[in-house]
Design an enzyme around this catalytic site. Structure first.
Site, PDB file in Angstrom:
ATOM      1  N   GLU A  77      62.668 -32.223  28.299  1.00  0.00           N
ATOM      2  CA  GLU A  77      64.266 -31.939  27.295  1.00  0.00           C
ATOM      3  C   GLU A  77      64.401 -30.263  27.509  1.00  0.00           C
ATOM      4  O   GLU A  77      65.320 -29.766  28.354  1.00  0.00           O
ATOM      5  CB  GLU A  77      65.076 -32.045  26.152  1.00  0.00           C
ATOM      6  CG  GLU A  77      64.634 -33.412  25.577  1.00  0.00           C
ATOM      7  CD  GLU A  77      64.899 -33.798  24.003  1.00  0.00           C
ATOM      8  OE1 GLU A  77      65.883 -32.981  23.480  1.00  0.00           O
ATOM      9  OE2 GLU A  77      65.014 -34.423  23.195  1.00  0.00           O
ATOM     10  N   ASP A  78      63.303 -29.238  27.192  1.00  0.00           N
ATOM     11  CA  ASP A  78      64.027 -28.349  27.270  1.00  0.00           C
ATOM     12  C   ASP A  78      63.207 -26.792  28.177  1.00  0.00           C
ATOM     13  O   ASP A  78      63.260 -25.688  28.408  1.00  0.00           O
ATOM     14  CB  ASP A  78      63.797 -27.451  26.064  1.00  0.00           C
ATOM     15  CG  ASP A  78      64.951 -27.345  24.526  1.00  0.00           C
ATOM     16  OD1 ASP A  78      65.711 -28.140  25.248  1.00  0.00           O
ATOM     17  OD2 ASP A  78      63.586 -27.886  23.914  1.00  0.00           O
TER      18      ASP A  78
END
Length: 786
Positions: free
Chosen positions: A140-141
């Site tokens: 996600e990051d």
């Protein structure tokens, strides 16, 4: 997973940036899955990135290396050396990916994945799960995808990371839709591999432990989400210790003032009752050896949230909550459980109705124990739990005990089987649910533990929620049994399907081949499976009926142009489907039947495509349209409905109105509701007529003004029954006129047509007490007869 899963983090410059010092927009009331910007902690650099991680120039601190060394030491106690080496490689990848990212607290972000992996190691999960715990946020990051993880650590670890990752690359219409869709993704991944939810629970536990640095409104939202979703999941999987801690932390962050006041009050109460508790424990420890029971006795204080919930539900003050303390007795084997129970009941009197044997009938999450409440010294009630050490391991660790105690036998395998059955039921709910929100609603219903145990005629035990009905039981046995259910016997006696089941009931379901689910069942079923299957059946039935009605409406719309449905070629249909993003022509017909599309518009577009230009009505065909109405026989089902405002019956002049999403609604021509909307949506009005030979019964309302005499209701009802009509409902009210002691009786009857109604009204009027009778339509009476 930090918009919802890691609330105490800020995001890296690899994502998007916002102007320094910008305030975070107000968080919505419902839990949110897409990333939200967070306010800046004073100690952080001036540039803030909104997805929970902030940039920093520092290398991972040596403290993180120390934390990983502690994790590696713990993992090396049960993992192979090569697995620990893979774990170190995962740590290096995670540290590099999260380099420069800080949590709001100012800690390097890598401290969060390390804490998650350490929790998983405490449960003795395998290397794949620990690797996924360290990498659970990198998709996600950071600029790492599933293939990168699969190439480095294998497909299993990559699937686990993907299972706990949000759908943050998909646009949703609302936060609620995004939340529901992410939950559905997580639950379905969990159904394939239970380690997904164990990683997610460890992630949520660490976030809850470090939630103090988050602003108050977001703390409350995340705490509510934890209490509604994650704590019940932990309970359903038998993770009792985790379940209690999540409840306590949710209570603390939802109601911080109440939490502090109750904590201080319990400290004072603990001092007041310490002597009583010590005396009770001493007497129990002395009595058990006399019964040849080897046991360990532990005193325990009930958790704070449980006490608070009891105070709220029963409207009690803390001083009125007597059973604040409890005892747990651990014995070596199953017979010793019942010996200890006998010794305890000989020593102190049990409270009637407060005994539960979860050993004979385990809970759905595999929990086994004997619960009894006794009256201790000074009249203080005390709950005692009696279980074996193996049962205690399952009670505390639940499904995680599969990894903790792999050598265990029947109890663990039975728990795994029950967990597998529940996870498979999630897949069934997914199939039967229409969308993500509906699926989440069904799962939430099933997450709360059942309290009712009932038996089939063959003696099989079914665990159902409190308030469950025979319909819930029927669907628990099999979907086909539920769909064909018509009646039931409880303990050998016929009972209504909405009857509430009680512990120990024996339930027998009566089925019929022609039967189908009743929409009214949705008002009283309690299980997610029953609710999902009923909705699924009704939705499919409505779509089938709507498709048939849509075909009739489209045929009618094509007639003014001199065409029939068979004239429309495949090319025209395919182009229309592509234009509207649909897969098959049946979807178009269903939309027409449900009022989502107008038949006239679809007809003109099809002919336009077919002939290359807009089709004009054939001369004389406009008149033919009015002479070719849709025929109504009243048994079309959910796609064609009789309006409740005027209750049309065969013989009444009628008109149809397409209601968006509901289908065709039939009104009487002079219906007041229709008259008020005379000029609105004329394109949605459809010419309809009654089909000859309609034999079904229709509801109609009549009102009878009678003299107030003894037995008048019976005589009027008998006159109605003599004309072969059913009385659906009856109500009486006093007349407000000045003509003496009169009463008004309202009947809802079932009639075949207007002639049948006329015969009934003539028969009723012959009764000497009847002053006036008339049919009721909407807001004003019609066909008044004196």
């Amino acid at each position: 997973m930090r918009a919802a899963s890691d609330p105490s983090a800020q995001h890296s410059p690899a994502r998007r940036r916002t102007i320094s010092g910008a305030d975070e927009p107000a968080a919505p009331e419902t839990p949110v899955v897409p990333p939200l910007p967070l306010s800046v902690a004073p100690a952080l650099p001036p540039v803030v990135v909104p997805d929970d991680v902030a940039p920093a120039n520092a290398e991972p601190a040596s403290a993180e290396s120390v934390e990983f060394a502690r994790l590696a030491l713990q993992a090396s106690r049960y993992l192979k050396a090569e697995d620990v080496e893979r774990l170190e490689a995962a740590f290096r990848m995670s540290a590099a990916a999260h380099e420069g990212q800080l949590r709001i607290s100012g800690d390097p972000y890598i401290s969060h994945p390390l804490a998650v992996a350490e929790i998983l190691a405490q449960w003795h999960l395998d290397a794949h799960a620990l690797i996924a715990g360290l990498l659970h946020d990198v998709m996600e990051d950071c600029d790492i995808n599933k293939d990168d993880i699969a190439n480095a650590f294998g497909k299993i670890a990559a699937d686990l990371v993907d299972g706990v990752s949000k759908l943050d690359r998909i646009e949703f219409r609302s936060y609620e839709e995004a939340q529901a869709e992410n939950y559905r993704k997580m639950f379905l991944a969990m159904a394939r591999d239970v380690r997904v939810i164990l990683i997610k629970l460890a992630d949520r536990l660490h976030n809850m432990r470090t939630l103090d640095v988050v602003r108050p409104d977001k703390r409350r939202r995340i705490a509510r989400e934890t209490l509604e979703i994650y704590a019940p999941i932990a309970n359903r999987l038998g993770l009792n210790t985790l379940y209690r801690e999540l409840q306590e932390l949710s209570f603390k962050h939802s109601y911080p003032m109440r939490y502090r006041v109750l904590t201080q009050a319990l400290k004072r109460l603990r001092g007041d009752r310490r002597e009583i508790v010590a005396r009770l424990m001493s007497s129990v420890q002395e009595r058990l050896p006399a019964w040849n029971v080897e046991a360990e006795v532990y005193g325990r204080e009930k958790h704070l949230f449980g006490i608070y919930r009891k105070m709220v539900e029963k409207r009690l003050s803390l001083s009125q909550v007597m059973d604040v303390y409890g005892f747990r007795i651990l014995v070596k084997d199953l017979p010793s459980c019942y010996l200890a129970l006998g010794a305890l009941h000989e020593l102190y009197k049990p409270v009637p109705g407060k005994f539960k044997d979860y050993i004979a009938i385990p809970k759905a999450n595999g929990y086994q124990s004997i619960h009894t409440t006794i009256i201790g010294p000074m009249g203080m009630p005390v709950e005692v739990q009696i279980r074996t050490t193996e049962m205690h391991a399952v009670a505390e660790s639940g499904v995680a005990s599969h990894w903790l105690y792999k050598d265990d036998t029947a109890s663990i395998s039975d728990l795994q089987r029950k967990t597998h059955n529940w996870l498979q039921s999630l897949l069934e709910l997914q199939t039967a649910s229409g969308d993500s929100s509906e699926f989440l609603e069904h799962v939430k219903i099933d997450l709360f533990p059942g309290d009712v145990f009932v038996f089939s005629p063959k003696g099989k035990i079914y665990n159902l929620p409190r308030g469950a009905t025979p319909v819930d039981f029927a669907y628990a046995v099999h979907t086909d049994i539920g769909n064909r259910c018509v009646a039931c016997r409880i303990n050998g006696e016929l009972q209504p399907l909405r009857a509430e089941l009680k512990n120990g009931d024996q339930v027998e379901i009566v089925t019929a081949g022609h039967a189908s689910p009743n929409p009214a069942w949705l008002s009283y079923v309690r299980t997610g499976k029953a609710r999902a299957e009923i909705r699924h059946f009704l939705k499919n039935a409505q779509q089938a009926e709507a498709s048939s009605l849509g075909e009739r409406l489209l045929t009618q719309a094509l007639r003014p142009h001199g065409h029939v449905l068979a004239d429309i070629g495949t090319i025209a249909w395919d182009k229309l489907l592509r234009e509207n993003g649909l897969k098959q022509r049946n979807d178009v017909l269903t939309d027409i039947g449900l009022g989502k599309r107008l038949a006239a518009v679809v007809a003109r577009r099809l002919l336009d495509i077919e002939h290359g230009k807009a089709a004009e009505p054939v001369e004389g065909e406009t008149r033919a349209r009015n002479n070719s109405p849709i025929l109504i026989h009243g048994g079309e089902g959910m796609a064609v409905q009789m309006a409740r405002c005027c209750r049309p019956i065969p013989g009444d002049p009628i008109v149809g109105m397409i209601r968006k999403g509901q289908g065709l609604e039939i009104h009487v021509n002079d219906c007041p509701v229709l008259t008020r909307n005379h000029s609105a949506d004329r394109d949605r009005w459809i010419d309809v007529e009654w089909e000859l030979g309609t034999e079904r019964l229709f509801d109609v309302t009549i009102r009878v003004l009678v003299e107030h005499r003894r037995g008048v209701l019976a005589r009027v009802a008998a006159a109605i029954a003599d004309q072969e009509s059913n009385i659906q409902s009856v109500s009486m009210e006093k007349d407000q006129g000045d003509q003496g002691p009169h009463s008004v009786i309202n009947f809802v009857l079932q009639v075949q047509n207007r002639l049948h109604l006329a015969r009934i009204m003539r028969a009723v009027r012959r009764a000497p007490e009847v002053i006036r009778i008339y049919r009721v339509r909407a807001d004003k009476p019609a066909e008044r007869k004196n």
